[in-house]
Scaffold this active site. Structure first.
Site, short mmCIF file in Angstrom:
data_model
loop_
_atom_site.label_atom_id
_atom_site.label_comp_id
_atom_site.label_asym_id
_atom_site.label_seq_id
_atom_site.Cartn_x
_atom_site.Cartn_y
_atom_site.Cartn_z
N GLU A 158 0.81 -1.22 0.00
CA GLU A 158 0.00 0.00 0.00
C GLU A 158 0.84 1.27 0.00
O GLU A 158 0.51 2.24 -0.69
CB GLU A 158 -0.96 0.01 1.20
CG GLU A 158 -2.09 -1.02 1.10
CD GLU A 158 -1.71 -2.40 1.60
OE1 GLU A 158 -0.55 -2.59 2.03
OE2 GLU A 158 -2.57 -3.31 1.57
N HIS A 184 -10.19 -4.85 9.88
CA HIS A 184 -10.90 -4.66 8.61
C HIS A 184 -12.24 -3.96 8.80
O HIS A 184 -13.13 -4.08 7.96
CB HIS A 184 -11.18 -6.01 7.92
CG HIS A 184 -9.98 -6.66 7.29
ND1 HIS A 184 -8.93 -7.14 8.01
CD2 HIS A 184 -9.68 -6.91 5.99
CE1 HIS A 184 -8.04 -7.67 7.20
NE2 HIS A 184 -8.46 -7.54 5.96
#
Lengths: 335, 322
Positions: A70, A139
């Site tokens: 990322e 998450h």
């Protein structure tokens, strides 16, 4: 008018914008899927299918599957945004901002200021937020307050498909970095969405219910709960304004203040943990600017100051429920 | 890639400009004319110059906290740079960036970057733009030996190979990351070797030798422009000064500083070679030095008399609209 889900609205908007402007590229993990494999191309189309079909039309040059890095690809997208592309990059879950936050707040958000206004960074970072599917602590976080606190970023979080399209169009055509947060429980929510383009300006809240007795302010998935509460109250002849902020940077202070000046009662609902949340931010704005209009203490319903729990029984307690919101609203009305 | 007289003069002009600029920044800093803190590039001139001489205005460079040399070699305006470092409104970034954030996107300079390992992700982004838009431009990121250990740098190298981006990873190994030796902090001691492990051509060159840097980068730029993907170069270099101006440099060995100035000065090495091989005359170099000294005097004078940014400037340039 056609009925579309948020997933469809986002997908269609990406397609239409990519057709209109060849400098738009989509970048992320598995935005197509299947790269280098023996199976089918477009094997994923995003983990929730939001970018499905893009690679078929635009090819891998513009729909770029990345390794799971990322920091690398968000930084790459930022560099590309300063040099001629308009990347729409997908950070799969907003929790992953932890590994790339430097690229977001130290690089992307600061370029324009550090460079004396001589650069533009038309970058959209789409990311998924929210609890409710047992995805657990890493998450499920709502991180919009953290992102809204960063000067240089704009933060949008739609609660319905109509807004998703209008806000995403604005985000893509904007010359500043925009964080676009999609709640994972909302992808299949449907409403009327015109086929033609329309822009929803940032910093312009929507009233999803109107009434003079109490003001409910929220965003993203919590708007649905607030609507439900307003409908329940209406059965007792109590009418609530429900304000969907739609963007939390900028914030439509005017809409909130105007409503509170009439109702005198404010309840803010935020799925983020309470400390330094949008609930505390809105509370502070109203306390400073509309204190004299208040006829009851400002009330907040938020997630607790904990990580998001895994087990369904605790996760259900974590997210502000219709019951909790309604109870807080009634207490505010009686105060 | 034979260098003509005008190219050699240009190389010398850039190196002399960097050296004199940095020396003057040091002086002005000591006199309190420069706020904040400053990282001196002196000693590494051959690397910035040998690399940037292959780049056009439309190619992009990402830099480090020690970025003045890269800016000068990439063609940033000297007066604008000096004013920026002084925090004045006439600075390249209107005084809002300072030494560690000097940038000029219009000149292909993506900015000095105060985050170690900051440049490679941005530079591969510029390379992605070039590749997607089909411009044939390339990008080059400068990273120090310290930055070479950052995760962002590894991720960028991998991405550049995966996406076959037209970019060059230029590692300047000046022996120290802040106050710690590279031979301690770089695990394998072999930055080029690590880069090669990502699947790209990687070379180690003597960063004191302008010609060696020039040749290696030339080859890498050519490869990138013709669609051959990324390359990495590790140039061994010498940092004359400390990590920042004012650093007492207690980590230096005895005589190290004097030895560097005497034997490891890339400009002296360049001058000796071009004069002894009759490529340039000493008088030519002297007149470049004089001309640059004058330019820097003017830059300092103009910088010191330039206005500070107005109070309204505090709030502008955060967004293009909000």
């Amino acid at each position: 008018m056609p009925i579309k889900s948020i997933r469809q609205a986002i997908n269609e908007t990406l397609k239409n914008e990519m057709r209109r402007d060849s400098t738009i590229v989509v970048i992320g993990e598995d935005v197509a899927g299947g790269a280098g494999s023996d199976g089918i191309d477009d094997a994923a189309g995003g983990v929730f299918g939001v970018t499905k079909g893009l690679v078929g039309e635009f090819g891998r040059e513009r729909v770029i599957d990345t390794p799971i890095t990322e920091a690398g690809f968000i930084g790459m997208a930022a560099g590309a945004a300063c040099t001629g592309l308009r990347p729409v990059v997908e950070l799969m879950f907003v929790d992953f901002i932890g590994v790339c936050f430097d690229q977001v707040f130290n690089q992307t958000a600061k370029f324009r200021y550090m460079f004396g206004g001589k650069s533009e960074t038309p970058l959209v970072i789409r990311s998924m937020v929210g609890a409710g599917i047992g995805a657990a602590a890493q998450h499920s976080h709502m991180l919009h307050p953290l992102l809204a606190s960063v000067p240089g970023l704009k933060v949008a979080l739609p609660s319905n498909a109509y807004d998703a399209k209008g806000l995403l169009l604005t985000a893509i055509r904007d010359n500043d970095p925009v964080i676009f947060l999609e709640h994972k429980l909302l992808y299949d929510m449907k409403c009327e969405v015109p086929d033609e383009d329309y822009l929803i300006p940032f910093g312009q809240a929507a009233f999803t219910r109107e009434g003079d007795d109490i003001t409910l302010v929220s965003m993203s998935n919590m708007v649905l709960n607030c609507n439900q509460v307003a409908d329940n109250l209406a059965k007792d002849g109590i009418n609530a304004d429900v304000i969907d902020l739609r963007t939390v940077s900028p914030i439509d202070e005017g809409a909130v203040l105007e409503s509170v000046e009439v109702s005198g009662r404010l309840l803010i609902v935020d799925e983020a943990s309470e400390r330094c949340s949008m609930a505390s931010e809105i509370s502070s704005i109203v306390a400073e600017k509309a204190f004299k209009s208040l006829r009851a203490p400002i009330a907040k319903v938020t997630a607790p100051h904990t990580p998001v729990p895994f087990t369904p029984t605790l996760e259900k307690l974590y997210v502000p429920s219709v019951e909790r919101i309604e109870q807080a609203a009634r207490m505010t009305l009686e105060a | 890639m034979a260098l003509q007289e005008k190219d050699l003069l240009r190389a010398y002009r850039l190196m002399s400009t960097i050296r004199q600029f940095e020396s003057r920044v040091d002086t002005e800093f000591q006199q309190g004319n420069i706020p904040g803190f400053v990282h001196d590039y002196s000693g590494q001139e051959a690397v910035a110059t040998g690399a940037c001489m292959h780049l056009t205005k439309d190619d992009y460079v990402g830099s480090t906290h020690r970025g003045h040399g890269h800016c000068i070699a990439k063609g940033c305006d000297i007066k604008g740079m000096m004013a920026e470092i002084m925090g004045r409104s006439t600075g390249l970034c209107r005084g809002k960036g300072g030494s560690m954030h000097i940038a000029d996107i219009n000149q292909g300079m993506l900015g000095a970057n105060a985050i170690v390992g900051g440049a490679p992700p941005l530079a591969i982004g510029a390379a992605l733009s070039a590749k997607t838009l089909g411009t044939k431009n390339v990008s080059l990121s400068f990273t120090g030996d310290g930055g070479s250990n950052q995760g962002t740098v590894f991720e960028s190298m991998n991405l550049a190979v995966v996406l076959q981006l037209p970019t060059i990873f230029m590692f300047e190994n000046n022996g120290y990351g802040e106050h710690t030796a590279a031979k301690y902090a770089v695990g394998s001691g072999d930055i080029a070797g690590r880069a090669a492990g990502f699947g790209m051509p990687a070379k180690r060159v003597d960063g004191l030798d302008f010609f060696a840097v020039y040749d290696a980068v030339g080859e890498a730029v050519e490869r990138a422009r013709s669609g051959g993907g990324p390359s990495a170069i590790e140039a061994s270099a010498v940092r004359f000064g400390g990590h920042f101006i004012g650093d007492p440099q207690l980590y230096r060995g005895e005589g190290e500083h004097e030895r560097n100035r005497r034997d490891n000065d890339c400009i002296k090495i360049f001058s000796k070679k071009v004069i002894s091989e009759k490529m340039l005359k000493k008088s030519q170099l002297n007149s470049v030095d004089k001309e640059i000294a004058q330019l820097i005097d003017t830059a300092v004078e103009e910088g010191l008399s330039a206005p500070w940014p107005s109070a309204e400037e505090l709030l502008t340039d955060v967004y293009s609209n909000y």
